[in-house]
Design a protein around this motif. Structure first.
Motif, mmCIF file in Angstrom:
data_model
loop_
_atom_site.group_PDB
_atom_site.id
_atom_site.type_symbol
_atom_site.label_atom_id
_atom_site.label_comp_id
_atom_site.label_asym_id
_atom_site.label_seq_id
_atom_site.Cartn_x
_atom_site.Cartn_y
_atom_site.Cartn_z
ATOM 1 N N GLU A 41 0.826 -1.207 0.000
ATOM 2 C CA GLU A 41 0.000 0.000 0.000
ATOM 3 C C GLU A 41 0.861 1.258 0.000
ATOM 4 O OE1 GLU A 41 -3.725 1.918 -0.036
ATOM 5 O OE2 GLU A 41 -3.395 -0.241 -0.017
ATOM 6 N N SER A 42 1.953 1.231 0.736
ATOM 7 C CA SER A 42 2.771 2.451 0.904
ATOM 8 C C SER A 42 3.810 2.638 -0.198
ATOM 9 C CB SER A 42 3.483 2.415 2.260
ATOM 10 O OG SER A 42 4.412 1.338 2.324
ATOM 11 N N ASN A 43 4.035 1.605 -1.021
ATOM 12 C CA ASN A 43 5.046 1.739 -2.068
ATOM 13 C C ASN A 43 4.453 2.463 -3.278
ATOM 14 O OD1 ASN A 43 6.546 0.865 -4.617
ATOM 15 N ND2 ASN A 43 7.917 0.113 -3.022
ATOM 16 N N PRO A 44 5.037 3.577 -3.695
ATOM 17 C CA PRO A 44 4.444 4.367 -4.785
ATOM 18 C C PRO A 44 4.457 3.678 -6.146
ATOM 19 C CG PRO A 44 6.607 5.236 -4.183
ATOM 20 C CD PRO A 44 6.260 4.209 -3.154
ATOM 21 N N LEU A 45 5.277 2.624 -6.317
ATOM 22 C CA LEU A 45 5.344 1.937 -7.603
ATOM 23 C C LEU A 45 4.245 0.894 -7.777
ATOM 24 C CD1 LEU A 45 9.207 1.370 -7.953
ATOM 25 C CD2 LEU A 45 7.818 3.238 -8.864
ATOM 26 N N ILE A 46 3.598 0.509 -6.685
ATOM 27 C CA ILE A 46 2.536 -0.496 -6.763
ATOM 28 C C ILE A 46 1.222 0.172 -7.171
ATOM 29 C CG2 ILE A 46 1.116 -2.111 -5.441
ATOM 30 C CD1 ILE A 46 3.859 -3.214 -6.043
ATOM 31 N N ASP A 47 0.649 -0.348 -8.263
ATOM 32 C CA ASP A 47 -0.584 0.239 -8.792
ATOM 33 C C ASP A 47 -1.838 -0.438 -8.261
ATOM 34 O OD1 ASP A 47 0.671 2.124 -10.743
ATOM 35 O OD2 ASP A 47 1.431 0.243 -11.588
ATOM 36 N N THR A 121 10.516 -2.424 -4.295
ATOM 37 C CA THR A 121 11.092 -1.642 -5.397
ATOM 38 C C THR A 121 12.195 -2.417 -6.105
ATOM 39 O OG1 THR A 121 10.546 0.468 -4.324
ATOM 40 C CG2 THR A 121 12.322 0.495 -5.959
ATOM 41 N N LYS A 122 13.066 -3.074 -5.334
ATOM 42 C CA LYS A 122 14.156 -3.852 -5.934
ATOM 43 C C LYS A 122 13.621 -4.995 -6.786
ATOM 44 C CE LYS A 122 17.793 -2.950 -2.510
ATOM 45 N NZ LYS A 122 18.611 -3.530 -1.420
ATOM 46 N N ASN A 123 12.516 -5.613 -6.363
ATOM 47 C CA ASN A 123 11.911 -6.680 -7.154
ATOM 48 C C ASN A 123 11.418 -6.153 -8.497
ATOM 49 O OD1 ASN A 123 10.971 -9.663 -5.984
ATOM 50 N ND2 ASN A 123 11.776 -8.288 -4.425
ATOM 51 N N ILE A 124 10.767 -5.025 -8.482
ATOM 52 C CA ILE A 124 10.258 -4.440 -9.727
ATOM 53 C C ILE A 124 11.413 -4.101 -10.665
ATOM 54 C CG2 ILE A 124 9.077 -2.423 -10.703
ATOM 55 C CD1 ILE A 124 7.367 -2.413 -8.102
ATOM 56 N N GLU A 125 12.463 -3.496 -10.127
ATOM 57 C CA GLU A 125 13.621 -3.130 -10.944
ATOM 58 C C GLU A 125 14.301 -4.365 -11.534
ATOM 59 O OE1 GLU A 125 15.894 -0.893 -8.162
ATOM 60 O OE2 GLU A 125 14.816 0.990 -8.532
ATOM 61 N N ALA A 126 14.386 -5.435 -10.748
ATOM 62 C CA ALA A 126 15.040 -6.663 -11.221
ATOM 63 C C ALA A 126 14.246 -7.322 -12.342
ATOM 64 C CB ALA A 126 15.237 -7.635 -10.064
#
Length: 241
Positions: A41-47, A121-126
């Motif tokens: 919920e708090s991560n800005p990259l999660i839609d 965030t690291k998972n998304i970037e990877a």
């Protein structure tokens, strides 16, 4: 889109919890699954977030979504008879949510709340760089591989060994294709997503995460988790984080 797929379809028989499934047990006056989802919920990259939930508890969980303002939870679907099928139900819902947009999914246990926004965030970037991201942690003890009779077959070097944890993250179309192939072959027993993806020939990349990112399976795990959360809370209070 970047979508969290949280599976909470189990009833937690090894927890010996009589009143409710383990994901709804409370630690510090908040259900375990709420602790988990709040990181997404708090991560800005999660839609958006999709949750595969024990079917009889969907109404209860919907109440938690409202109570704790988990606004990114976009779909709640019934869990399946196995963990693999629960994940598949969540992935199908994520596909509906994503529409035509190629998307990343972060598959995570509802009872693994000691993740961080940075790890998400690291998972998304990877995934963007390598096509997959299997959260893992370095082992702290020697791993041995044994045969059916208990004989030690192999002792891999500790430096080459990791403990697979979660999130386990992929392009949505890749992981869905693997799931559909497994179902076409009558396979519903894959223990986790990285095992399934490896079986169907995908190259996998690891992302380092905290060792304390444990999954609550037994009563001992529950008390360990409560102690770890207390340590984190104390660190924030006394300015150690």
């Amino acid at each position: 889109m970047n979508i969290g797929v949280i599976f909470a379809g189990g009833v937690g028989r090894r927890m010996h919890s009589k009143e409710r499934p383990k994901q709804f047990l409370e630690i510090y006056n908040k259900p375990i699954i709420v602790h988990t989802i709040e990181h997404f919920e708090s991560n800005p990259l999660i839609d958006g977030v999709v949750v595969a939930c024990v079917e009889e508890w969907i109404d209860y969980f919907s109440g938690l979504v409202y109570q704790y303002r988990l606004d990114k939870v976009r779909k709640i679907v019934p869990g399946g008879e196995t963990g693999q099928l629960s994940i598949y139900n969540g992935l199908v819902a994520a596909e509906e949510l994503a529409g035509e947009e190629r998307s990343i999914v972060l598959i995570h246990d509802g009872v693994r709340p000691l993740i961080t926004s940075d790890l998400i965030t690291k998972n998304i970037e990877a995934v963007k760089k390598y096509g997959s991201s299997i959260t893992s942690a370095a082992v702290t003890e020697t791993i041995i591989e044994i045969g059916a009779d208990g004989e030690v077959k192999n002792i891999p070097a500790r430096s080459d060994s990791r403990v697979a944890k979660a999130p386990q993250s992929f392009w949505l179309d890749d992981i869905l294709a693997a799931h559909r192939q497994a179902l076409a072959e009558g396979r519903t027993d894959f223990i986790d997503s990285c095992t399934l993806m490896r079986h169907y020939g995908h190259q996998l990349h690891t992302t380092d995460g905290p060792y304390e990112n444990i999954k609550i399976t037994t009563p001992g795990d529950f008390y360990t988790m409560r102690a770890l959360l207390q340590v984190k809370e104390d660190a924030q209070i006394y300015g150690l984080e």
